[in-house]
Design an enzyme around this catalytic site. Structure first.
Site, PDB file in Angstrom:
ATOM      1  N   PHE A 259      63.628 110.155  52.151  1.00 10.82           N
ATOM      2  CA  PHE A 259      64.283 109.095  51.327  1.00 10.82           C
ATOM      3  C   PHE A 259      65.625 108.309  52.795  1.00 10.82           C
ATOM      4  O   PHE A 259      65.207 108.718  53.347  1.00 10.82           O
ATOM      5  CB  PHE A 259      65.406 109.423  50.427  1.00 10.82           C
ATOM      6  CG  PHE A 259      66.242 107.879  49.537  1.00 10.82           C
ATOM      7  CD1 PHE A 259      65.574 107.810  48.734  1.00 10.82           C
ATOM      8  CD2 PHE A 259      66.964 107.569  49.628  1.00 10.82           C
ATOM      9  CE1 PHE A 259      66.058 106.873  47.662  1.00 10.82           C
ATOM     10  CE2 PHE A 259      67.861 106.799  48.954  1.00 10.82           C
ATOM     11  CZ  PHE A 259      67.119 106.491  47.903  1.00 10.82           C
TER      12      PHE A 259
ATOM     13  N   ASP B  54      68.918 117.473  50.171  1.00 12.20           N
ATOM     14  CA  ASP B  54      69.181 116.728  49.504  1.00 12.20           C
ATOM     15  C   ASP B  54      68.722 116.880  48.222  1.00 12.20           C
ATOM     16  O   ASP B  54      67.599 117.328  48.450  1.00 12.20           O
ATOM     17  CB  ASP B  54      68.985 115.331  50.171  1.00 12.20           C
ATOM     18  CG  ASP B  54      68.667 114.255  49.175  1.00 12.20           C
ATOM     19  OD1 ASP B  54      69.448 114.603  48.329  1.00 12.20           O
ATOM     20  OD2 ASP B  54      69.716 112.763  49.762  1.00 12.20           O
TER      21      ASP B  54
ATOM     22  N   TYR C  55      74.121 110.637  39.522  1.00 12.62           N
ATOM     23  CA  TYR C  55      73.676 109.586  38.465  1.00 12.62           C
ATOM     24  C   TYR C  55      71.975 109.691  37.491  1.00 12.62           C
ATOM     25  O   TYR C  55      71.565 108.738  37.042  1.00 12.62           O
ATOM     26  CB  TYR C  55      74.210 107.912  38.979  1.00 12.62           C
ATOM     27  CG  TYR C  55      73.613 107.819  40.101  1.00 12.62           C
ATOM     28  CD1 TYR C  55      72.282 107.332  40.712  1.00 12.62           C
ATOM     29  CD2 TYR C  55      74.594 107.969  41.090  1.00 12.62           C
ATOM     30  CE1 TYR C  55      71.537 107.011  41.098  1.00 12.62           C
ATOM     31  CE2 TYR C  55      73.533 107.484  42.852  1.00 12.62           C
ATOM     32  CZ  TYR C  55      72.381 107.369  42.445  1.00 12.62           C
ATOM     33  OH  TYR C  55      72.057 107.158  44.180  1.00 12.62           O
ATOM     34  N   LYS C  56      71.238 110.670  38.774  1.00 13.33           N
ATOM     35  CA  LYS C  56      70.450 110.766  38.546  1.00 13.33           C
ATOM     36  C   LYS C  56      69.947 111.833  36.918  1.00 13.33           C
ATOM     37  O   LYS C  56      70.784 111.018  36.213  1.00 13.33           O
ATOM     38  CB  LYS C  56      69.468 110.602  39.365  1.00 13.33           C
ATOM     39  CG  LYS C  56      69.125 110.272  40.204  1.00 13.33           C
ATOM     40  CD  LYS C  56      68.707 110.455  41.837  1.00 13.33           C
ATOM     41  CE  LYS C  56      68.730 109.167  42.678  1.00 13.33           C
ATOM     42  NZ  LYS C  56      68.387 109.616  43.598  1.00 13.33           N
TER      43      LYS C  56
ATOM     44  N   ARG D 294      56.565 105.524  39.661  1.00 13.75           N
ATOM     45  CA  ARG D 294      56.940 106.732  39.892  1.00 13.75           C
ATOM     46  C   ARG D 294      57.197 106.659  38.058  1.00 13.75           C
ATOM     47  O   ARG D 294      58.219 105.750  37.620  1.00 13.75           O
ATOM     48  CB  ARG D 294      57.967 106.672  40.311  1.00 13.75           C
ATOM     49  CG  ARG D 294      58.679 108.609  40.614  1.00 13.75           C
ATOM     50  CD  ARG D 294      59.569 108.275  41.781  1.00 13.75           C
ATOM     51  NE  ARG D 294      61.281 107.992  41.247  1.00 13.75           N
ATOM     52  CZ  ARG D 294      62.105 107.683  41.900  1.00 13.75           C
ATOM     53  NH1 ARG D 294      62.358 108.094  42.866  1.00 13.75           N
ATOM     54  NH2 ARG D 294      62.632 106.768  40.844  1.00 13.75           N
TER      55      ARG D 294
HETATM   56  C1  PLP Z   1      68.658 108.393  45.295  1.00 11.82           C
HETATM   57  C2  PLP Z   1      68.702 109.195  46.547  1.00 11.82           C
HETATM   58  C3  PLP Z   1      69.839 109.093  47.482  1.00 11.82           C
HETATM   59  C4  PLP Z   1      70.886 108.141  46.816  1.00 11.82           C
HETATM   60  O1  PLP Z   1      71.684 107.869  47.992  1.00 11.82           O
HETATM   61  P1  PLP Z   1      72.770 106.625  47.045  1.00 11.82           P
HETATM   62  O2  PLP Z   1      73.963 107.149  48.705  1.00 11.82           O
HETATM   63  O3  PLP Z   1      73.829 107.217  45.949  1.00 11.82           O
HETATM   64  O4  PLP Z   1      72.644 105.366  47.586  1.00 11.82           O
HETATM   65  C5  PLP Z   1      69.975 109.764  48.629  1.00 11.82           C
HETATM   66  N1  PLP Z   1      68.817 110.409  48.824  1.00 11.82           N
HETATM   67  C6  PLP Z   1      67.717 110.453  47.547  1.00 11.82           C
HETATM   68  C7  PLP Z   1      66.880 111.757  47.993  1.00 11.82           C
HETATM   69  C8  PLP Z   1      67.660 110.238  46.782  1.00 11.82           C
HETATM   70  O5  PLP Z   1      66.525 110.384  46.012  1.00 11.82           O
END
Ligand code: PLP
Length: 410
Positions: free
Chosen positions: A133, A210, A235-236, A384
């Protein structure tokens, strides 16, 4: 969908009728909104539970409005760690005292990576993959620049992810830290975390995973697998609400020597003594910097309650059934229209979402959203489909894939 699809819809409804988790969908807000016929993005922003609406309302009225500043002494000060412990027990496979809630995943990646690197002085490399990401890559780039370290990039297969062999070939006695996503945000590839941890430890490095697309979707055993550090969004799949704070896991054995770089009063030993000089608090509290976002962390408890009730095994079983079904429909309806599957076909190597590719997807996404069919577009040409086990129905999957077919056939 057109009438010729009615047999497809019948099958979706049969699958819904025999889904052991079907009753849980009704515990979410908006599932009966006729303007949204297929919400396939619960892995970017989960739906709110009805319980969370009540909890937030009651918190504002009774806790914030009623207890005022006394709320900090009575409960809020400990909340990042008590909710962290619940999250750890229900979803992470982690014992108490290793998890706290606060900051964003981005900020926690920075804090944990810096803390980990300080535990491996003299080593010069961080291993990270090109398809991780963006925030994970950028944060490691900034740290490498800040500390004069080298990033060792893994070029992973975009339809899969980082294999154990690829990692083996990338680590050495110079590796301080390995940073990988457990479930790839793009392909949905689920890596073998225990084997990845073993390879990392063989060279004496630390592993920071992560878990943004894993937590609440695939069963985790952080303690057993030997994962050293982890971060993830709430939040996911945990439905904490837009911008709800992330969580951080630091394995107990490292906590005594673990020092993160943002020294704030809330992570200091005996915060309210307001003393001179920073002394990290004992245990996981030292990961906290400033005042934690209490209002933002209360809603995710409602989804943790639901997951605790059904168990991660049942959540994963539904998740696999949903992605298998989605792939079956994609093969039947979309592959003949030149759509390519960009996710592992073996369920054991896949998390809770799939991605499909077609050159026209960038131009169909706005029309799909307008119709109330809501997947995510991922550049350059991917749609997705995120399938949230507690709130997504088989019917939604069918309606969604049918709508994509209708757009491409147009
Ligand atoms: C959604 C996501 C993030 C988001 O990070 P934020 O700091 O909440 O914006 C980070 N890493 C991965 C792998 C994600 O899917």
């Amino acid at each position: 969908m057109t009438l010729s699809n009615s047999s497809l819809l019948d099958r979706a409804e049969t699958l819904d009728a025999s889904d052991p988790l079907r009753a849980y969908r009704d515990l979410f807000i908006g599932v009966d909104d006729p303007s949204v016929s297929a919400y396939l993005d619960g892995n970017s922003l989960g739906r709110p539970t009805k319980a969370s609406a009540e909890r937030i309302n009651s918190f504002v009225t009774n806790s914030w409005g009623g207890r005022l500043i006394r709320g900090w002494d009575e409960q809020w000060y400990e909340l990042p760690i008590t909710i962290g412990d619940t999250l750890a027990a229900v979803t992470l496979g982690a014992a108490a005292g290793q998890t706290t809630i606060g900051d964003s995943t981005t900020v926690l990646l920075y804090k944990l990576a810096r803390g980990a690197l300080a535990l491996r002085p003299g080593r010069s490399e961080i291993v990270v993959d090109r398809d991780n990401f963006p925030t994970d890559r950028y944060v490691m780039e900034s740290i490498a620049e800040e500390l004069g370290l080298t990033l060792r990039w893994i070029d992973s297969d975009r339809r899969g992810g980082v294999s154990v062999d690829q990692l083996s070939a990338s680590v050495s006695d110079q590796t301080a830290l390995v940073v990988l996503s457990h479930v790839s945000y793009r392909s949905g590839y689920l890596l073998d975390a225990a084997a990845i941890a073993r390879v990392t430890h063989e060279v004496g490095a630390l592993l920071l995973l992560d878990l943004c697309h894993s937590v609440g979707s695939v069963p985790l055993e952080l303690d057993k697998w030997g994962v050293d550090l982890a971060v993830g969004c709430t939040y996911k799949y945990l439905n904490g609400g837009p911008g709800s704070p992330a969580f951080a896991y630091v394995r107990a054995e490292y906590q005594r020597d673990f020092v993160q770089p943002i020294w704030g009063w809330m992570g200091r030993d005996d915060s309210f003594a307001m003393a001179q000089g920073y002394e990290p608090a004992p245990g996981i509290r030292r990961v906290i910097s400033g005042t934690p976002p209490i209002l933002g962390m209360i809603a995710l408890q409602d989804t943790l309650n639901l997951i605790e009730e059904v168990g991660m095994g049942a959540v994963r079983a539904k998740s696999v059934a949903l992605t298998e079904y989605a792939l079956e429909l994609v093969r039947e309806l979309l592959v003949p229209l030149d759509v390519e599957i960009g996710s592992p076909e073996d369920a054991a190597e896949r998390g809770g979402h799939i991605i499909i590719d077609h050159p026209r997807f960038e131009s169909v996404i706005a029309r799909l959203w307008h119709k109330g069919v809501i997947p995510d577009f991922r550049a350059p040409r991917g749609l997705r489909l995120g399938l949230s086990p507690l709130s997504t129905s088989f019917r939604e999957v069918c309606v969604g894939v049918g709508a994509i077919r209708d757009e491409l056939a147009d």
